[in-house]
Design a protein around this motif. Structure first.
Motif, PDB file in Angstrom:
ATOM      1  N   GLY A   1      29.103  -4.454  42.166  1.00 35.19           N
ATOM      2  CA  GLY A   1      29.880  -5.602  42.617  1.00 35.19           C
ATOM      3  C   GLY A   1      30.791  -6.098  41.504  1.00 35.19           C
ATOM      4  O   GLY A   1      30.694  -5.650  40.362  1.00 35.19           O
ATOM      5  N   PRO A   2      31.695  -7.018  41.848  1.00 42.30           N
ATOM      6  CA  PRO A   2      32.650  -7.484  40.840  1.00 42.30           C
ATOM      7  C   PRO A   2      31.987  -8.198  39.669  1.00 42.30           C
ATOM      8  O   PRO A   2      32.605  -8.353  38.626  1.00 42.30           O
ATOM      9  N   GLY A   3      30.740  -8.598  39.863  1.00 48.43           N
ATOM     10  CA  GLY A   3      30.046  -9.269  38.763  1.00 48.43           C
ATOM     11  C   GLY A   3      29.106  -8.355  38.027  1.00 48.43           C
ATOM     12  O   GLY A   3      28.197  -8.821  37.337  1.00 48.43           O
ATOM     13  N   GLN A   4      29.307  -7.039  38.169  1.00 55.11           N
ATOM     14  CA  GLN A   4      28.346  -6.099  37.599  1.00 55.11           C
ATOM     15  C   GLN A   4      29.022  -4.974  36.826  1.00 55.11           C
ATOM     16  O   GLN A   4      30.171  -4.627  37.082  1.00 55.11           O
ATOM     17  N   ILE A   5      28.250  -4.426  35.909  1.00 54.69           N
ATOM     18  CA  ILE A   5      28.652  -3.219  35.189  1.00 54.69           C
ATOM     19  C   ILE A   5      27.603  -2.151  35.504  1.00 54.69           C
ATOM     20  O   ILE A   5      26.408  -2.380  35.303  1.00 54.69           O
ATOM     21  N   LEU A   6      28.050  -1.020  36.013  1.00 55.31           N
ATOM     22  CA  LEU A   6      27.119   0.087  36.256  1.00 55.31           C
ATOM     23  C   LEU A   6      26.874   0.826  34.940  1.00 55.31           C
ATOM     24  O   LEU A   6      27.827   1.196  34.252  1.00 55.31           O
ATOM     25  N   GLU A   7      25.621   1.036  34.626  1.00 59.62           N
ATOM     26  CA  GLU A   7      25.265   1.794  33.416  1.00 59.62           C
ATOM     27  C   GLU A   7      24.458   3.016  33.823  1.00 59.62           C
ATOM     28  O   GLU A   7      23.485   2.908  34.568  1.00 59.62           O
TER      29      GLU A   7
ATOM     30  N   GLY B   1      26.565   9.210  28.677  1.00 59.72           N
ATOM     31  CA  GLY B   1      26.427   7.804  29.055  1.00 59.72           C
ATOM     32  C   GLY B   1      27.687   7.373  29.791  1.00 59.72           C
ATOM     33  O   GLY B   1      28.784   7.818  29.443  1.00 59.72           O
ATOM     34  N   VAL B   2      27.541   6.555  30.819  1.00 61.47           N
ATOM     35  CA  VAL B   2      28.714   6.091  31.584  1.00 61.47           C
ATOM     36  C   VAL B   2      28.565   4.593  31.857  1.00 61.47           C
ATOM     37  O   VAL B   2      27.471   4.127  32.200  1.00 61.47           O
ATOM     38  N   TRP B   3      29.657   3.866  31.678  1.00 65.30           N
ATOM     39  CA  TRP B   3      29.694   2.455  32.047  1.00 65.30           C
ATOM     40  C   TRP B   3      30.925   2.236  32.924  1.00 65.30           C
ATOM     41  O   TRP B   3      32.016   2.734  32.601  1.00 65.30           O
ATOM     42  N   LEU B   4      30.743   1.537  34.014  1.00 63.86           N
ATOM     43  CA  LEU B   4      31.817   1.334  34.976  1.00 63.86           C
ATOM     44  C   LEU B   4      31.839  -0.138  35.381  1.00 63.86           C
ATOM     45  O   LEU B   4      30.829  -0.683  35.837  1.00 63.86           O
ATOM     46  N   ASP B   5      33.001  -0.744  35.211  1.00 61.92           N
ATOM     47  CA  ASP B   5      33.155  -2.173  35.499  1.00 61.92           C
ATOM     48  C   ASP B   5      33.427  -2.349  36.992  1.00 61.92           C
ATOM     49  O   ASP B   5      34.356  -1.739  37.531  1.00 61.92           O
ATOM     50  N   GLY B   6      32.643  -3.192  37.654  1.00 64.82           N
ATOM     51  CA  GLY B   6      32.819  -3.413  39.088  1.00 64.82           C
ATOM     52  C   GLY B   6      34.021  -4.282  39.427  1.00 64.82           C
ATOM     53  O   GLY B   6      34.403  -4.379  40.589  1.00 64.82           O
TER      54      GLY B   6
END
Lengths: 160, 297
Positions: free
Chosen positions: B84-90, B110-115
């Motif tokens: 969601g827009p308030g989350q970062i997927l790790e 490792g991957v980080w994705l900004d919602g």
């Protein structure tokens, strides 16, 4: 003091031990079995056994000691059960790191290796190590010292 | 050498289990203490929920295009597949190659994705065959070509011609959702992996030369493992995670197998979680923010 615990309290105490110390239990099991997957199974089996045999623990105020000892026994049984050779020390995927130290650990007598892991991976004190390994408390220090000495020798060879 | 130094040394070669929390429900089952059995009233509640789910599944069957048999569970998979827009997927993944090639066969990603827009992403990749380069990083924004790489050795940001990635290129859950909705996936049933209940989803490429089995958590549908056998092109089609990123910057040095394939890979998701979008977590998905003093080449 020996306490008599209600069944629900026992289950709660076992769950608490699992949640508090899962990482340490897993590190020890994975190191002993040379395999993180097998380590996970060993930890699950240890705590499941704790639940199944919890009536024995009603009068035992050393729950964690029982769990550590059971994990060691589960891992040793698993090692004996396997017909294929078990890698002595598989780690986090960088197997090319510190080959001399790995070789030194693999070459340790089983008791020394176990005590080393109980000290450094399970982070147990001497009393806890003695209990988990089923050895006299007085022999823990000497066993650990011998293991450390062999690793030091391996490191000396690396730096020469 | 002191005991502390030996501890440090052993820590460096310790089994990597950081962040693992176990599965207490599995312990309860193995120990003969399924919580649900201990609460008869709750069983009734679960039965009602199950009936409601079954009814909803029948309703979905009228309209849903999923090949594998529509179910509320698949809908749930789709529902959780985007941060969601308030989350970062790790995500933290350990990739094991089962094709015999020289050099290491285990790799860490490792991957980080900004919602939240502009949906920045950052990936870290080890490159064991090129130790001198150290760990590599890539970062950019979803849907936009370009981006940067960062090498720990160079300590500089290097503009890259990265492809315009979609979320499904970085997030296996999104990929599964797309595969289910396009009819390329088949739900095979459930099994247990390391004491964890998982659902198996099979994907095949059009040419049938690529096959991937996704194991997702039976409750949350979050990825647990992806096993893949495919050539390079088919690997894309069955969704080898991060292929675009891993190949974009010469990361083929990871040498999963011969350049012509085939690949045989097992990708274990050590971590797959949503972080709150705090200032420090936002940085994780932003390669420039992670290296504010690095010059741009």
């Amino acid at each position: 003091m020996v306490g008599v615990r209600a069944d629900n309290d026992l289950v709660a105490a076992i769950e608490q031990a699992y949640r508090d110390d899962y990482g340490r239990f897993l590190r020890l099991a994975a190191a002993m079995l040379g395999d993180v997957d097998a380590g996970r199974d060993a930890v699950q089996e240890t705590f499941a056994r704790g639940l199944r045999e919890r009536q024995k623990l009603r009068h035992d105020d050393r729950l964690k000691g029982w769990l550590w000892r059971t994990l060691v026994n589960v891992c040793l049984s698993e090692k004996r059960r396997r017909t294929a050779p078990v890698p002595e020390f598989q780690t986090n995927g960088h197997a090319e790191d510190w080959p001399e130290v790995r070789a030194a650990i693999a070459a340790l007598p089983e008791r020394q290796r176990l005590v080393l892991f109980l000290r450094h991976y399970a982070d147990l004190d001497y009393r806890g190590i003695a209990e988990a390994a089923g050895i006299e408390r007085g022999t823990v220090a000497a066993t650990l010292h011998a293991a450390h000495h062999k690793i030091q020798e391996a490191m000396t060879e690396v730096t020469l | 050498m002191s005991e502390r130094e030996i501890t440090t040394l052993l820590d460096r070669i310790a089994p990597d289990v950081e962040g693992e929390t176990g599965d207490w429900e599995d312990v309860l089952r193995r120990g003969g203490l399924d919580r649900h059995e201990r609460h008869p009233l709750r069983q009734w509640g679960l039965a009602l929920v199950a009936a409601a789910i079954a009814a909803a599944g029948l309703a979905l069957g009228v309209t849903a295009p999923w090949q594998s048999g529509p179910s509320v569970l698949e809908q749930a998979a789709a529902a959780i597949s985007a941060p969601g827009p308030g989350q970062i997927l790790e995500e933290r993944i350990v990739i094991q190659s089962h094709v015999r090639v020289p050099g290491p066969r285990i790799f860490h990603v490792g991957v980080w994705l900004d919602g939240a827009p502009p949906h920045r992403y950052r990936a870290t990749l080890d490159r064991p065959l090129l130790d001198s380069l150290g760990r590599a990083e890539y970062g950019g924004m979803l849907g936009r070509p370009g981006g940067f790489s960062y090498s720990a050795t160079d300590k500089a940001l290097d503009p890259q011609g990265l492809a315009a990635l979609r979320q499904a290129d970085l997030d296996p859950a999104a990929f599964i959702r797309d595969a289910i909705t396009s009819g390329r996936a088949k739900v095979e049933g459930t099994s247990t992996l390391h004491g964890r209940r998982v659902r198996q989803i099979l994907l095949t490429s059009e040419s049938s030369a690529g096959l991937a089995r996704y194991l997702v958590d039976a409750k949350t549908y979050r990825p647990v493992r992806v096993s893949l056998i495919a050539g390079p092109l088919d690997a894309y089609r069955v969704g080898f995670p991060f292929l675009d990123v891993t190949f974009a910057g010469g990361i083929s040095q990871m040498q999963f197998g011969p350049t012509t394939g085939p690949y045989a890979l097992v990708c274990d998701f050590v971590e797959y979680r949503y972080l709150p979008r705090t200032a420090s977590n936002r940085k994780l998905a932003d390669i420039r923010a992670m290296h504010p003093h690095a010059p741009v080449l």
